[in-house]
Design a protein around this motif. Sequence first.
Motif, PDB file in Angstrom:
ATOM      1  N   ARG A 154       0.799  -1.158   0.081  1.00 61.19           N
ATOM      2  CA  ARG A 154      -0.097   0.011  -0.246  1.00 61.19           C
ATOM      3  C   ARG A 154       0.798   1.309   0.161  1.00 61.19           C
ATOM      4  NH1 ARG A 154      -5.771  -0.957   2.942  1.00 61.19           N
ATOM      5  NH2 ARG A 154      -5.576   1.208   2.463  1.00 61.19           N
ATOM      6  N   LEU A 155       1.807   1.250   0.751  1.00 57.93           N
ATOM      7  CA  LEU A 155       2.680   2.264   0.654  1.00 57.93           C
ATOM      8  C   LEU A 155       3.597   2.709  -0.519  1.00 57.93           C
ATOM      9  CD1 LEU A 155       4.422   2.190   4.279  1.00 57.93           C
ATOM     10  CD2 LEU A 155       2.467   3.397   3.706  1.00 57.93           C
ATOM     11  N   ALA A 162       0.034  13.039   0.937  1.00 56.36           N
ATOM     12  CA  ALA A 162      -1.057  12.801   1.285  1.00 56.36           C
ATOM     13  C   ALA A 162      -1.559  11.385   1.077  1.00 56.36           C
ATOM     14  CB  ALA A 162      -2.008  13.715   0.603  1.00 56.36           C
ATOM     15  N   GLY A 163      -1.390  10.897  -0.092  1.00 55.87           N
ATOM     16  CA  GLY A 163      -1.653   9.479  -0.455  1.00 55.87           C
ATOM     17  C   GLY A 163      -0.945   8.370   0.493  1.00 55.87           C
ATOM     18  N   LEU A 164       0.376   8.594   0.583  1.00 54.09           N
ATOM     19  CA  LEU A 164       1.094   7.973   1.773  1.00 54.09           C
ATOM     20  C   LEU A 164       0.599   7.779   2.859  1.00 54.09           C
ATOM     21  CD1 LEU A 164       3.773   6.131   1.866  1.00 54.09           C
ATOM     22  CD2 LEU A 164       4.745   8.474   2.568  1.00 54.09           C
ATOM     23  N   LEU A 165       0.225   9.138   3.525  1.00 58.41           N
ATOM     24  CA  LEU A 165      -0.439   8.938   4.927  1.00 58.41           C
ATOM     25  C   LEU A 165      -1.793   8.143   4.981  1.00 58.41           C
ATOM     26  CD1 LEU A 165       0.297  12.979   5.803  1.00 58.41           C
ATOM     27  CD2 LEU A 165       1.401  10.831   6.655  1.00 58.41           C
ATOM     28  N   ALA A 308       9.832   2.344   8.749  1.00 55.01           N
ATOM     29  CA  ALA A 308      11.252   2.433   8.135  1.00 55.01           C
ATOM     30  C   ALA A 308      10.962   2.697   6.699  1.00 55.01           C
ATOM     31  CB  ALA A 308      12.083   1.274   8.210  1.00 55.01           C
ATOM     32  N   GLN A 309       9.818   1.961   6.170  1.00 63.31           N
ATOM     33  CA  GLN A 309       9.629   2.292   4.538  1.00 63.31           C
ATOM     34  C   GLN A 309       8.742   3.586   4.513  1.00 63.31           C
ATOM     35  OE1 GLN A 309       7.538  -1.075   2.856  1.00 63.31           O
ATOM     36  NE2 GLN A 309       6.957   0.040   1.027  1.00 63.31           N
ATOM     37  N   PHE A 317       9.617  11.539  -1.461  1.00 62.72           N
ATOM     38  CA  PHE A 317       8.493  12.530  -1.909  1.00 62.72           C
ATOM     39  C   PHE A 317       8.966  13.905  -1.468  1.00 62.72           C
ATOM     40  CE2 PHE A 317       5.110   9.274  -1.343  1.00 62.72           C
ATOM     41  CZ  PHE A 317       4.871   9.031  -2.756  1.00 62.72           C
ATOM     42  N   ARG A 318       9.667  14.247  -0.539  1.00 65.50           N
ATOM     43  CA  ARG A 318      10.089  15.594  -0.283  1.00 65.50           C
ATOM     44  C   ARG A 318      11.261  15.878  -1.557  1.00 65.50           C
ATOM     45  NH1 ARG A 318      11.209  15.786   6.104  1.00 65.50           N
ATOM     46  NH2 ARG A 318       8.948  16.220   7.004  1.00 65.50           N
ATOM     47  N   GLU A 319      11.950  15.132  -1.830  1.00 66.70           N
ATOM     48  CA  GLU A 319      12.816  15.460  -3.063  1.00 66.70           C
ATOM     49  C   GLU A 319      12.378  15.649  -4.312  1.00 66.70           C
ATOM     50  OE1 GLU A 319      15.693  12.204  -3.249  1.00 66.70           O
ATOM     51  OE2 GLU A 319      16.612  12.595  -1.249  1.00 66.70           O
TER      52      GLU A 319
END
Length: 449
Positions: A154-155, A162-165, A308-309, A317-319
């Motif tokens: 899922r991750l 937003a989708g990751l959270l 960790a993942q 995503f920040r990059e």
Amino acid sequence: MTPGLDGIRECFDGTVPGVMATCAPDGTPNVAYLSQTEYVDPEHLALSFQFFNKTRQNILANPQARLLLIHPQTAAMYRLTLRYLRTETEGPLFERMRAKLAGIASHTGMSGVFRLKGSDVYRVLAIEQVPGQPLPAPPPRRNLLAAVRAGSQRLAAATDLAGLLEAMLGALREAFDIHHAMVLLLDEDGQKLFTLASGGYERSGIGSEIPLGEGVIGVAARERTPIRIAHMTGEYAYGRAVRDALAQGGLAGRLETEIPPPGLPESRSQLAVPVTAGRRLLGVLYVESPQDLRFGYDDEDALVTLAAQLGLAIAAFRESAEVAEPAAAETCPAPAGGPPVAVRHYAENDSVFFGEDYLIKGVAGAILWTLLRDHAESGRTAFANRELRVDPRIRLPELSDNLEARLILLERRLVERDACVRLEKTGRGRFRLCVNRPLQLVDVPATRA
């Protein structure tokens, strides 16, 4: 076959206190109950040092000990031969044990007595199972390896922060059967954590803050170590700790600009796991339950793996968050009629109020006020993350990479408070400001000391 230390970790949860036997130099034996036994690694464990009692005197004079442990579910008994190595009075192991001991103390009404002085580290020389007829082990609650696999998938499928959270909360709920959770990120100054996503609570608590070192969450972040408490705890309840600290510090009058953190009224099991990328702390994953003993060592291992993942994905995503070109100027239709809504901005802490309703402060407040001013002056509605990052009015730290997280926080707070303003994502690194009522902007300058 006698299991190794890894195979009897459930015996360390404190449901049944361990019994420790030591011997004085003259051969006089001493037996005492232990408040806490902590698994360190396959060859070492740590015992709580709280009092300078006979056990302590014996172990300093004669570093050999025997420890009797009982499995909380099968009643199997194990006898361990130990050798004392050292005492730790600071660092992750000590803080983890201190947090757990605070939970035990609160649960038993002994908060004024149970104070950890140190974590005594022992090498395990031998483990033997005491003869007897233990009960059959209960079936596992679920296959945690399969849950980690499902959560990882899922991750990996998420396309933005937003989708990751949402993927993280969904994985906890559906793969792990964990229904009360939150994800907090470290702020730009590295002093506080702010809640960016939560699930299972009556109030989301989005935007609530927890200082490093406060409660289970803050200690886990500061020490970068998982903290798991199996019993109900009051002393390390994060929400109460944060608000009590504000009140005791003479800041009670500012509580109206503090978003209450989410949380269960009676949290009986808690697990806080640091979220990191390499050596960098990004935030904390926190889960809790109204059930005692809901999270065991295997749950901790599984969530450490998933966290960790999560950390690596956040860093990735920040990059790539600001690859879009600056958005072109755009005017929007006139807002709907009706009396204007007064929007007040306090420059002292960048707090923003819609009417008398507090919305947000800090970096997110500065972002919102900048957007509203541009909209009022030119009717602009289209913005890009990249230009906000370098806008001097927002005063982002040079090395800050929390802009996207702050935009998500702002977007969710606007929806939660049913404000007449919305943020809508229009593409990668782009979003639109939507205003559906006339606004009257009032900028309150900072007061001089």
